[in-house]
Scaffold this active site. Sequence first.
Site, mmCIF file in Angstrom:
data_model
loop_
_atom_site.group_PDB
_atom_site.id
_atom_site.type_symbol
_atom_site.label_atom_id
_atom_site.label_comp_id
_atom_site.label_asym_id
_atom_site.label_seq_id
_atom_site.Cartn_x
_atom_site.Cartn_y
_atom_site.Cartn_z
ATOM 1 N N HIS A 19 71.586 52.986 -24.441
ATOM 2 C CA HIS A 19 72.293 54.224 -24.527
ATOM 3 C C HIS A 19 73.221 54.483 -25.604
ATOM 4 C CE1 HIS A 19 71.121 55.569 -20.394
ATOM 5 N NE2 HIS A 19 70.653 54.569 -20.348
ATOM 6 N N ASP A 28 77.880 58.127 -32.217
ATOM 7 C CA ASP A 28 77.819 58.247 -30.739
ATOM 8 C C ASP A 28 76.300 58.150 -30.452
ATOM 9 O OD1 ASP A 28 78.170 58.960 -28.038
ATOM 10 O OD2 ASP A 28 79.613 60.589 -28.668
HETATM 11 C C1 G6P Z 1 78.964 54.880 -22.313
HETATM 12 C C2 G6P Z 1 78.166 53.761 -22.036
HETATM 13 C C3 G6P Z 1 77.638 53.620 -20.472
HETATM 14 C C4 G6P Z 1 79.054 53.528 -19.764
HETATM 15 C C5 G6P Z 1 79.900 54.624 -20.244
HETATM 16 C C6 G6P Z 1 81.284 54.626 -19.344
HETATM 17 O O1 G6P Z 1 78.307 56.274 -21.980
HETATM 18 O O2 G6P Z 1 76.598 53.981 -22.692
HETATM 19 O O3 G6P Z 1 76.972 52.504 -20.487
HETATM 20 O O4 G6P Z 1 78.612 53.250 -18.638
HETATM 21 O O5 G6P Z 1 80.057 54.796 -21.672
HETATM 22 O O6 G6P Z 1 82.005 53.469 -19.798
HETATM 23 P P1 G6P Z 1 82.356 52.343 -18.596
HETATM 24 O O7 G6P Z 1 82.798 51.251 -19.620
HETATM 25 O O8 G6P Z 1 83.386 52.995 -17.860
HETATM 26 O O9 G6P Z 1 81.275 51.986 -17.806
#
Ligand code: G6P
Length: 505
Positions: free
Chosen positions: A172, A386
């Site tokens: 992602h 991003d």
């Molecule tokens: C990004 C990453 C995700 C992640 C999200 C929130 O979008 O690509 O994999 O889940 O951030 O971050 P966190 O560390 O809270 O899961």
Amino acid sequence: MSAPLDSKTPAAAYDFVVVANRLPVNRVSDDDGATSWQRAPGGLVTALAPVMESADGAWVGWAGATDEELEPFENGGISMVPVPLTESDVNLYYEGFSNSTLWPLYHDVIVAPEYHRTWWDSYRKVNQRFADAAAAAAAEGATVWVQDYQLQLVPKMLREARPDLKIGFFNHIPFPSVDLFAQLPWRKRVLEGLLGADLIGFQRPGDAANFLRSVRRILGVTVRGQQVHVQDADGNPERIARAEAHPISIDTESITRLANDPKTQERAKEIRRGLGNPDVVVLGVDRLDYTKGIRHRLKAFSELLDDGRLEVGGATLVQIASPSRERVGEYMKLRDEIELTVGRINGEHDTVAHTAVRYLHHSYPFEEMVALFQAADVMLVTALRDGMNLVAKEYIAAHTDNKGALVLSEFTGAADQLKHAYQVNPHDIADLKDTIVEAINAPDAEASRRMRIMRRQIVTNDVARWSRKFLESLAKSDADISADARHTADKERADHDAADRNRPQ
Ligand code: G6P
């Protein structure tokens, strides 16, 4: 699998398994202290829910608290298979290797990545735990779709345990250039981990190209077009893995539905009234993360106030910064810097009646976000790097009235699809300031022309289409893949011949 699962449920056998660091549910407690699970808002789970229901699917992931062993359970038609993490796993695998090594390295080293062997050991161990859980959940010949940078070793671990599976991976976040990626002491292991998948998906064609270049340079294996010729331990040809760009999107329909709801529209008006009905509401919505360019945005906005090109009362910047990774040092530092800056700007520019920057360090329910998007005349997405940036797409989806303007960093994946945004290089503060003013002053006809084109893009390319396209490509048979390879070889030959013909004699 529609009945609630309990500890007596025999080893499950699902035809479609998603593996992600987090389960798509949040724990909620009622007044009596009883807890239950609520579907977390998010495009990924919305897109996959119908696939899950029709294909007998399970989601393998962490429930978000440490040191708890949870039994599998069902939520909204999806079987959840929790993977436990200890306090030390969170420290070393999640906050350490995932978010202090890989995250900054993959985002062009905006802050310096840290390389620690203890973090790597934990990353490997936790990836193995996710792979074991997925291997136990998957039926014979099932499709398993692994998500994101936290789990890059899972595809190979899974293939070793279960060669019968179709394995997909989607990154992602960006994939860095080989010159940066080469810093990673465990670069070979990460590339080999990913190559365990049949299909490795990226947001932008540039990310896929960076990955393929790293594979060629660092592993020395043959790459033809998007295909990697993976060898076994003895160097014999084993299989083909493919890398493709599949830009993710949002659940456009559900945002459109909320946007058309009179309750949302009333709330949007109320938000503007609450801000003192300024002429222009400028909005930023981000996780509080150093990749998002929040400091650059604040600098541009405060200089516009200093220069007298904007005036407090006439324009207000609403900055939502949702709390994120709060125990990681760089995130703590960033929060201090942002809050100091906001305090300074407001101290200098606020009047008794009006504020320059309304800063909110909270997360909000999705309905409230859609109302905020509608209330904003101009949205600022100034990320320094991003993978995609779904907020930009959500802002467009919320403007069913075709009003509003999006200022969008060219360093986001979204910039590939939203060509009619006001695109900027956020490092260029002078240009950022001019672009904000241009977006604020855009004639209605021009603003709505841009919005209409961008809306068309995201109505067609929603998250359901994204997952369908990825899964269709993943399902390709060996025959389809060989036909693609022949086609690539023919094209390369034709290009080569054409180049030969055109060479000056
Ligand atoms: C990004 C990453 C995700 C992640 C999200 C929130 O979008 O690509 O994999 O889940 O951030 O971050 P966190 O560390 O809270 O899961």
